[in-house]
Write an enzyme that holds these catalytic residues in place. Sequence first.
Site, PDB file in Angstrom:
ATOM      1  N   HIS A   1      93.438  29.845  63.366  1.00 55.92           N
ATOM      2  CA  HIS A   1      93.310  28.382  63.408  1.00 55.92           C
ATOM      3  C   HIS A   1      92.397  27.895  62.286  1.00 55.92           C
ATOM      4  CE1 HIS A   1      92.711  24.331  64.926  1.00 55.92           C
ATOM      5  NE2 HIS A   1      91.409  24.540  65.000  1.00 55.92           N
TER       6      HIS A   1
ATOM      7  N   ASP B   1      82.267  22.787  72.472  1.00 62.22           N
ATOM      8  CA  ASP B   1      83.535  23.335  71.990  1.00 62.22           C
ATOM      9  C   ASP B   1      83.300  24.099  70.695  1.00 62.22           C
ATOM     10  OD1 ASP B   1      86.326  23.688  72.266  1.00 62.22           O
ATOM     11  OD2 ASP B   1      86.659  22.213  70.686  1.00 62.22           O
TER      12      ASP B   1
ATOM     13  N   GLN C   1      89.710  11.826  63.422  1.00 61.91           N
ATOM     14  CA  GLN C   1      88.855  12.953  63.016  1.00 61.91           C
ATOM     15  C   GLN C   1      88.715  13.031  61.494  1.00 61.91           C
ATOM     16  OE1 GLN C   1      90.298  16.647  64.655  1.00 61.91           O
ATOM     17  NE2 GLN C   1      88.588  17.859  63.919  1.00 61.91           N
TER      18      GLN C   1
ATOM     19  N   GLU D   1      93.224  26.156  74.332  1.00 58.16           N
ATOM     20  CA  GLU D   1      91.972  26.905  74.397  1.00 58.16           C
ATOM     21  C   GLU D   1      91.783  27.503  75.793  1.00 58.16           C
ATOM     22  OE1 GLU D   1      88.466  25.002  72.849  1.00 58.16           O
ATOM     23  OE2 GLU D   1      89.616  23.635  71.566  1.00 58.16           O
TER      24      GLU D   1
ATOM     25  N   LYS E   1      87.444  13.459  69.670  1.00 56.58           N
ATOM     26  CA  LYS E   1      87.476  14.508  70.693  1.00 56.58           C
ATOM     27  C   LYS E   1      86.984  14.055  72.063  1.00 56.58           C
ATOM     28  CE  LYS E   1      88.297  18.150  67.923  1.00 56.58           C
ATOM     29  NZ  LYS E   1      89.297  19.181  68.188  1.00 56.58           N
TER      30      LYS E   1
ATOM     31  N   ARG F   1      91.151  22.330  52.437  1.00 57.58           N
ATOM     32  CA  ARG F   1      90.405  22.747  51.241  1.00 57.58           C
ATOM     33  C   ARG F   1      91.162  23.734  50.356  1.00 57.58           C
ATOM     34  NH1 ARG F   1      86.728  22.639  55.477  1.00 57.58           N
ATOM     35  NH2 ARG F   1      87.267  24.773  55.995  1.00 57.58           N
TER      36      ARG F   1
ATOM     37  N   TYR G   1      84.697  12.806  60.410  1.00 57.26           N
ATOM     38  CA  TYR G   1      84.069  14.098  60.732  1.00 57.26           C
ATOM     39  C   TYR G   1      82.956  14.560  59.808  1.00 57.26           C
ATOM     40  CZ  TYR G   1      86.332  17.344  57.407  1.00 57.26           C
ATOM     41  OH  TYR G   1      86.720  18.054  56.296  1.00 57.26           O
TER      42      TYR G   1
ATOM     43  N   ASP H   1      92.018  20.707  74.609  1.00 54.65           N
ATOM     44  CA  ASP H   1      91.014  19.880  73.943  1.00 54.65           C
ATOM     45  C   ASP H   1      91.758  18.845  73.075  1.00 54.65           C
ATOM     46  OD1 ASP H   1      88.497  19.082  72.994  1.00 54.65           O
ATOM     47  OD2 ASP H   1      88.640  20.446  71.288  1.00 54.65           O
TER      48      ASP H   1
ATOM     49  N   THR I   1      90.406  26.603  69.321  1.00 57.23           N
ATOM     50  CA  THR I   1      91.863  26.699  69.351  1.00 57.23           C
ATOM     51  C   THR I   1      92.322  28.136  69.134  1.00 57.23           C
ATOM     52  OG1 THR I   1      92.092  24.464  68.536  1.00 57.23           O
ATOM     53  CG2 THR I   1      93.989  25.907  68.264  1.00 57.23           C
TER      54      THR I   1
HETATM   55 MN    MN Z   1      88.689  22.306  70.235  1.00 59.54          MN
END
Ligand code: MN
Length: 422
Positions: free
Chosen positions: A137, A130, A244, A205, A257, A146, A248, A237, A353
Amino acid sequence: MPIRKSWIEAANNPEGNFPLNNLPYGIFLDENGTGHPCVAIGDQVLDIGLLEAEGVIAVADGPVFDVPFINRFMEKGPAAWAALRARLTSLLAEGGSDGLRGNVPLRQAALMPMATVRMGMPFVVAEYTDFYAGRNHARNVGTMLRGPENALPPNWLHIPIGYNGRASTVVVSGTGIHRPNGQLKGPADTVPRFGPCKQLDIELEMGAVVGTANTMGQPVSVAEADEMIFGYVILNDWSARDIQAWEYQPLGPFQAKVFASTISPWVVTGAALNPFRTATPEREKELLPYLHEPGPMLYDINLEVGLAPEGGAESIISRTNYDRMYYSSAQQLAHHASGGCRMRVGDLLGSGTISGPGVNERGTLLEITWAGKHPITLEDGQTRTFLEDGDTVTLRGQARGDGYRIGFGTCAGKILPAVRYP
Ligand code: MN
């Protein structure tokens, strides 16, 4: 290119999803649950395994359709794909070959109303990768994480960023999705806990289906990658945002995921989408030569997201277009193979995405509700930040041509309660 007329009347409906120009491949399930390869035409499903067994169609070095997946056909390559498309077009065209229309017993056995058949997984997913290739996105999510100044990571304009997902949990539209359990640790928590995800989300997606392999150690050009792609599906997805957020860094998404990804039942071929090719946007930074596209490799495909609560009416919560992507699937595939990775027949590449610039064009609830800060109100008055048990999400896609449309069928899944831990 105008609509190609078929003797199957419903295929000539300009608003329909499956004109003769489309001919997507899928797998229908018989009364025993056994899968058989088929194509969609109008409001009918055509059993191409039966046509092959009867000698009405043939693929070189076949048979290829005596198995419950289309991988064996895909691996035959672009010349075989083009030859079969030409033969099927001739068999189904108004004034074409009489091989099917004139054979009444075969016609009756091979054609079934689409409304009466259940669809299975169209292909064996070899591996699933992916990407994170949508500019809007990436900017939205980066801004939330951030701040707007550092929204795009420094590599983003140079590399189609991706991660290796799980092929084992890619499922066909209509499969129920259990809310995942996982480790959760909010900003106020001192220690993590284990429990059902509270921020269950979607990702709108497209999925590119790799039809032919490369050799390990041998990279492919973007042009070669484009020819390796057999077709496209719509992909949800599913993502657990709270899982996450905690897991992550530094290796990217993992449990957030892997619990499920849903695809539409029909693989729409590159040949059917060819009239809808469109270029990726102008590059903000010059790409390295191995990522240069020799021609337009994105597609103009209208996409929408429907959300229906248990027993309630569906609300359309987003509308966007695949042409919003910064990187094409061909670029992603070329990048994937660039270091020597072997790509396999049946590999699935998630586009990343797809979000447009507007609030109503976003492909995740994370973006639509801005991390839950702005709930949306559905048609029946309920509000949502993330998905509730019983919600059904349906993704749809359509390329709109001159008097015809190319559809993918729906990509739907209903959220089931989390599995209980003792
Ligand atoms: Mn994805």
